[in-house]
Design a protein around this motif. Structure first.
Motif, PDB file in Angstrom:
ATOM      1  N   THR A   7      16.243  13.600  -3.984  1.00  0.00           N
ATOM      2  CA  THR A   7      17.574  13.923  -4.479  1.00  0.00           C
ATOM      3  C   THR A   7      17.431  14.920  -5.612  1.00  0.00           C
ATOM      4  OG1 THR A   7      18.345  11.719  -3.923  1.00  0.00           O
ATOM      5  CG2 THR A   7      19.659  12.956  -5.515  1.00  0.00           C
ATOM      6  N   PRO A   9      17.808  16.800  -9.026  1.00  0.00           N
ATOM      7  CA  PRO A   9      18.284  16.351 -10.332  1.00  0.00           C
ATOM      8  C   PRO A   9      19.384  17.277 -10.852  1.00  0.00           C
ATOM      9  CG  PRO A   9      16.291  17.610 -10.606  1.00  0.00           C
ATOM     10  CD  PRO A   9      16.528  17.500  -9.117  1.00  0.00           C
ATOM     11  N   SER A  10      20.301  16.713 -11.625  1.00  0.00           N
ATOM     12  CA  SER A  10      21.335  17.542 -12.239  1.00  0.00           C
ATOM     13  C   SER A  10      21.247  17.520 -13.759  1.00  0.00           C
ATOM     14  CB  SER A  10      22.726  17.107 -11.779  1.00  0.00           C
ATOM     15  OG  SER A  10      22.948  15.760 -12.115  1.00  0.00           O
ATOM     16  N   THR A  11      20.331  16.697 -14.291  1.00  0.00           N
ATOM     17  CA  THR A  11      20.138  16.622 -15.740  1.00  0.00           C
ATOM     18  C   THR A  11      18.650  16.480 -16.044  1.00  0.00           C
ATOM     19  OG1 THR A  11      20.229  14.199 -15.861  1.00  0.00           O
ATOM     20  CG2 THR A  11      22.339  15.391 -16.030  1.00  0.00           C
ATOM     21  N   GLU A  13      17.353  14.190 -17.813  1.00  0.00           N
ATOM     22  CA  GLU A  13      17.048  12.761 -17.708  1.00  0.00           C
ATOM     23  C   GLU A  13      16.744  12.367 -16.258  1.00  0.00           C
ATOM     24  OE1 GLU A  13      19.802  14.034 -19.298  1.00  0.00           O
ATOM     25  OE2 GLU A  13      19.103  13.689 -21.346  1.00  0.00           O
ATOM     26  N   GLU A  14      17.484  12.936 -15.327  1.00  0.00           N
ATOM     27  CA  GLU A  14      17.215  12.660 -13.911  1.00  0.00           C
ATOM     28  C   GLU A  14      15.864  13.230 -13.500  1.00  0.00           C
ATOM     29  OE1 GLU A  14      20.565  14.121 -11.685  1.00  0.00           O
ATOM     30  OE2 GLU A  14      21.851  12.474 -12.356  1.00  0.00           O
ATOM     31  N   ALA A  15      15.491  14.387 -14.040  1.00  0.00           N
ATOM     32  CA  ALA A  15      14.177  14.969 -13.743  1.00  0.00           C
ATOM     33  C   ALA A  15      13.070  14.046 -14.252  1.00  0.00           C
ATOM     34  CB  ALA A  15      14.052  16.355 -14.363  1.00  0.00           C
ATOM     35  N   ALA A  17      13.273  10.822 -14.677  1.00  0.00           N
ATOM     36  CA  ALA A  17      13.278   9.639 -13.814  1.00  0.00           C
ATOM     37  C   ALA A  17      12.529   9.910 -12.508  1.00  0.00           C
ATOM     38  CB  ALA A  17      14.707   9.196 -13.534  1.00  0.00           C
ATOM     39  N   ILE A  18      12.691  11.101 -11.953  1.00  0.00           N
ATOM     40  CA  ILE A  18      11.971  11.466 -10.729  1.00  0.00           C
ATOM     41  C   ILE A  18      10.474  11.480 -11.000  1.00  0.00           C
ATOM     42  CG2 ILE A  18      11.495  13.392  -9.147  1.00  0.00           C
ATOM     43  CD1 ILE A  18      14.544  14.013  -9.283  1.00  0.00           C
ATOM     44  N   SER A  21       9.063   8.029 -11.322  1.00  0.00           N
ATOM     45  CA  SER A  21       9.015   7.282 -10.064  1.00  0.00           C
ATOM     46  C   SER A  21       7.873   7.738  -9.147  1.00  0.00           C
ATOM     47  CB  SER A  21      10.351   7.403  -9.329  1.00  0.00           C
ATOM     48  OG  SER A  21      10.516   8.693  -8.761  1.00  0.00           O
ATOM     49  N   LYS A  75      15.156  22.207  -9.097  1.00  0.00           N
ATOM     50  CA  LYS A  75      16.579  21.855  -9.219  1.00  0.00           C
ATOM     51  C   LYS A  75      17.294  21.741  -7.882  1.00  0.00           C
ATOM     52  CE  LYS A  75      17.835  23.503 -13.807  1.00  0.00           C
ATOM     53  NZ  LYS A  75      18.626  24.481 -14.563  1.00  0.00           N
ATOM     54  N   GLY A  78      14.806  18.836  -5.569  1.00  0.00           N
ATOM     55  CA  GLY A  78      14.241  17.598  -6.094  1.00  0.00           C
ATOM     56  C   GLY A  78      12.750  17.479  -5.847  1.00  0.00           C
TER      57      GLY A  78
END
Length: 103
Positions: A7, A9-11, A13-15, A17-18, A21, A75, A78
């Protein structure tokens, strides 16, 4: 989240998290997690650990540990790509050259 169908990332923080993981968490010398930093650029997020400066017993600064890598989270897809532990702009330039060579 799998690498095959990531998926985007759009922020920042999401990057992070990826990256958390998919990769082992970098550790400081005392075993605690190293803080992760993000440098956003047009095509992605460069995610890398930060290590505090160290000194020997006499107080002389010690060089950073050798090796390591940084992770770029693309971006628009993902996808994650590892690059050597170079200065930020050099790591991004290498990523761009690799992408151009693949095209």
């Amino acid at each position: 989240m799998s690498q095959e169908n990531p998926t985007p990332p759009s922020t920042p923080e999401e990057a992070v998290a990826i990256v958390r993981s998919r990769y082992a968490e970098p550790k400081l010398a005392d075993g605690s997690p190293a803080p992760l930093h993000v440098h956003e650029f047009d095509a992605g997020y460069l995610v890398y650990p930060s290590y505090p400066a160290t000194a020997d017993a006499s107080g002389q600064p010690q060089p950073a540990p050798p090796g390591g890598s940084k992770v770029i989270v693309v971006k628009d897809t993902g996808e994650t790509v590892t690059v050597p532990n170079l200065p930020t702009e050099s790591a991004i330039a290498l990523f761009r050259r690799q992408r151009e060579a693949q095209a």
